[in-house]
Motif scaffolding. Structure first.
Motif, PDB file in Angstrom:
ATOM      1  N   ILE A 142       0.145  12.060  -8.879  1.00 22.03           N
ATOM      2  CA  ILE A 142      -0.850  12.436  -7.880  1.00 22.03           C
ATOM      3  C   ILE A 142      -0.348  13.634  -7.074  1.00 22.03           C
ATOM      4  O   ILE A 142       0.862  13.905  -7.015  1.00 22.03           O
ATOM      5  N   ASP A 143      -1.319  14.340  -6.481  1.00 18.47           N
ATOM      6  CA  ASP A 143      -0.993  15.441  -5.576  1.00 18.47           C
ATOM      7  C   ASP A 143      -1.353  15.111  -4.121  1.00 18.47           C
ATOM      8  O   ASP A 143      -0.969  15.841  -3.218  1.00 18.47           O
ATOM      9  N   LEU A 144      -2.103  14.010  -3.942  1.00 19.50           N
ATOM     10  CA  LEU A 144      -2.549  13.660  -2.589  1.00 19.50           C
ATOM     11  C   LEU A 144      -2.855  12.172  -2.520  1.00 19.50           C
ATOM     12  O   LEU A 144      -3.403  11.597  -3.465  1.00 19.50           O
ATOM     13  N   ALA A 145      -2.505  11.570  -1.390  1.00 22.58           N
ATOM     14  CA  ALA A 145      -2.857  10.169  -1.119  1.00 22.58           C
ATOM     15  C   ALA A 145      -3.898  10.125  -0.001  1.00 22.58           C
ATOM     16  O   ALA A 145      -3.798  10.875   0.976  1.00 22.58           O
ATOM     17  N   ILE A 146      -4.897   9.271  -0.179  1.00 24.34           N
ATOM     18  CA  ILE A 146      -5.901   9.042   0.865  1.00 24.34           C
ATOM     19  C   ILE A 146      -5.800   7.576   1.277  1.00 24.34           C
ATOM     20  O   ILE A 146      -5.918   6.684   0.444  1.00 24.34           O
ATOM     21  N   LEU A 153       0.830  -1.201   0.000  1.00 20.88           N
ATOM     22  CA  LEU A 153       0.000   0.000   0.000  1.00 20.88           C
ATOM     23  C   LEU A 153       0.865   1.252   0.000  1.00 20.88           C
ATOM     24  O   LEU A 153       0.584   2.219  -0.717  1.00 20.88           O
ATOM     25  N   VAL A 154       1.926   1.229   0.812  1.00 20.53           N
ATOM     26  CA  VAL A 154       2.840   2.383   0.861  1.00 20.53           C
ATOM     27  C   VAL A 154       3.494   2.591  -0.504  1.00 20.53           C
ATOM     28  O   VAL A 154       3.562   3.716  -1.017  1.00 20.53           O
ATOM     29  N   THR A 155       3.963   1.500  -1.107  1.00 19.42           N
ATOM     30  CA  THR A 155       4.622   1.589  -2.416  1.00 19.42           C
ATOM     31  C   THR A 155       3.670   2.107  -3.483  1.00 19.42           C
ATOM     32  O   THR A 155       4.061   2.898  -4.356  1.00 19.42           O
ATOM     33  N   GLN A 204       3.674   5.961   7.596  1.00 22.16           N
ATOM     34  CA  GLN A 204       4.833   5.741   6.728  1.00 22.16           C
ATOM     35  C   GLN A 204       4.885   6.753   5.585  1.00 22.16           C
ATOM     36  O   GLN A 204       5.955   7.264   5.261  1.00 22.16           O
ATOM     37  N   LEU A 205       3.733   7.043   4.989  1.00 23.42           N
ATOM     38  CA  LEU A 205       3.709   8.014   3.891  1.00 23.42           C
ATOM     39  C   LEU A 205       4.076   9.411   4.393  1.00 23.42           C
ATOM     40  O   LEU A 205       4.792  10.163   3.713  1.00 23.42           O
ATOM     41  N   PHE A 206       3.622   9.762   5.571  1.00 26.40           N
ATOM     42  CA  PHE A 206       3.952  11.066   6.147  1.00 26.40           C
ATOM     43  C   PHE A 206       5.461  11.179   6.362  1.00 26.40           C
ATOM     44  O   PHE A 206       6.078  12.219   6.066  1.00 26.40           O
ATOM     45  N   THR A 207       6.069  10.102   6.845  1.00 28.04           N
ATOM     46  CA  THR A 207       7.519  10.089   7.046  1.00 28.04           C
ATOM     47  C   THR A 207       8.264  10.238   5.722  1.00 28.04           C
ATOM     48  O   THR A 207       9.317  10.886   5.651  1.00 28.04           O
TER      49      THR A 207
END
Length: 417
Positions: free
Chosen positions: A159-163, A146-148, A172-175
């Motif tokens: 993309i400009d944003l992940a939900i 999912l992170v990948t 993990q995405l925030f990091t």
């Protein structure tokens, strides 16, 4: 009376559900916090006495599912729905003004997004959605996929944003520096989830407290049999009354009976003891159901049957735990029973027999064994249904070198019953 609800979820989820808990009366929340949904199964084993377990989503529910049958209390979870998706997408459009094509989303069932967009008649280009419901959920499951998924799309500039609907993925995405938001459940959804958890707990409590009466029949009372009965009564916290030399009555509750396991009935296998339990809203109803259950037990050596207030017959324990329905309230089946001059209860049991045998061909002997009746009684039932086309003769079975071949039958009633 307070309903104690154990909440298993992330710290953020527990904070959100605590913020709305005052809108549901007479509940008390205990939090069990995980960093990753896979930890839910371990947390489940640490839960202190409570009335119901509330899991924060589909993932922790699936990771703990194999443990649910071992629990004496209900388990509920907050499923992703159209309201959650719609409110999240609306917030993104209003506050960030990002088109759908520039968003990546992960969720358990991607069809929910399609349902929302179709409902409001929005057409978009290809969407970046990962449906992790198709990923094998096991102890080896990793959230790296999912992170990948989100990270690679962001690095490519697509993309400009992940939900994300998984808090561990959000961290993990925030990091990694990916612009990301959590899929937030609306307050109404959280409140509805707490209300459902409370209702389930109250229902189970009411069922557990329901009156249970047991009739125990013995061929001749002796010291060994009385000792077995007393031990069994102790297991279900029952009081025992002896009506005569061969009949005993137990008074207990449904919850104590349903807490038994098959091994608790093992003493029946070596002794001429028959048990029938009945559940009911009143003592009189429970006693009536117990006598009916006992009549089935006495036709099946060394066994116990249970008849519920809904006329569901469970047993024979300890050999089997199949369920038969002794009443039939379906109007079409009632008409069939009238036409064939067969009792609705017997028709319902014949249909249960056909379902349990996988709708395969059967003989009168097969039906007699299932219904615990004589071969002649089974043949009479079959003939009534054959005469009106509800059972068809489809062949013959010759299992012996001598004697007449046995007719093979097939039930000809719609399976939706």
């Amino acid at each position: 009376m307070q309903t104690r609800i154990a909440i298993i979820g992330s710290a953020e989820f527990f904070d959100r559900i605590q913020s709305v808990s005052h809108q549901v009366s007479n509940i008390e929340l205990d939090g069990y916090i995980y960093q990753n949904p896979q930890e839910a199964s371990q947390l489940l084993k640490q839960i202190k006495p409570c009335d119901v377990i509330f899991l924060s989503g589909t993932l922790p529910y699936l990771f703990t599912k194999k443990l649910h049958d071992q629990l004496p209390i209900p388990v509920v979870y907050l499923a992703q729905d159209e309201m959650t998706i719609a409110s999240t997408l609306l917030a993104v459009l209003y506050h960030k003004n990002i088109p759908f094509e520039r968003i990546s989303i992960d969720l358990f069932d991607s069809s929910i997004v399609s349902n929302v967009l179709d409902a409001i008649d929005i057409e978009t280009g290809p969407l970046h959605i990962m449906d992790y419901g198709n990923i094998l959920l096991s102890e080896l499951f990793k959230f790296d996929e999912l992170v990948t998924f989100h990270h690679s799309l962001w690095k490519k500039g697509e993309i400009d944003l992940a939900i994300t609907s998984v808090h561990a993925v959000y961290d993990q995405l925030f990091t990694l520096g990916v612009p990301v938001i959590r899929m937030a459940d609306p307050k109404t959804t959280l409140i509805r989830g707490l209300q459902e958890a409370k209702a389930k707990a109250e229902y189970v409590k009411s069922q557990s407290a329901q009156v249970a009466v047991g009739y125990i029949s013995v061929n001749s009372s002796n010291g060994e049999q009385r000792k077995s009965i007393d031990i069994f009564a102790h297991e279900i916290f029952a009081t025992v009354q002896q009506r005569n030399d061969s009949l005993f009555v137990l008074y207990s509750t449904r919850g104590d009976i349903e807490a038994l396991n098959p091994n608790d009935f093992s003493f029946l296998e070596n002794q001429e003891i028959f048990i029938g339990f009945g559940y009911g809203a009143t003592m009189k109803e429970a006693e009536k159901n117990a006598l009916v259950a006992l009549s089935f037990a006495e036709k099946n050596h060394h066994s116990c049957y249970i008849l519920t207030e809904n006329k569901d017959l469970l047993g024979p324990f300890p050999h089997s735990q199949k369920q038969q329905k002794l009443v039939n309230d379906h109007p079409d089946l009632y008409l069939i029973a009238q036409k064939a001059k067969l009792s609705p209860a017997n028709l319902a049991k014949i249909i249960d027999f056909a379902k349990d045998s996988g709708w395969q061909h059967f003989t009168s002997a097969d039906l007699a064994d299932y219904l615990q009746v004589s071969r002649r009684t089974a043949e009479r039932m079959i003939k009534k249904l054959v005469d009106h086309g509800y059972i068809q003769i489809v062949g013959e079975e010759m299992t012996y070198q001598q004697g007449r071949p046995r007719a093979l039958y097939n039930l000809n009633i719609p399976i939706v019953f």
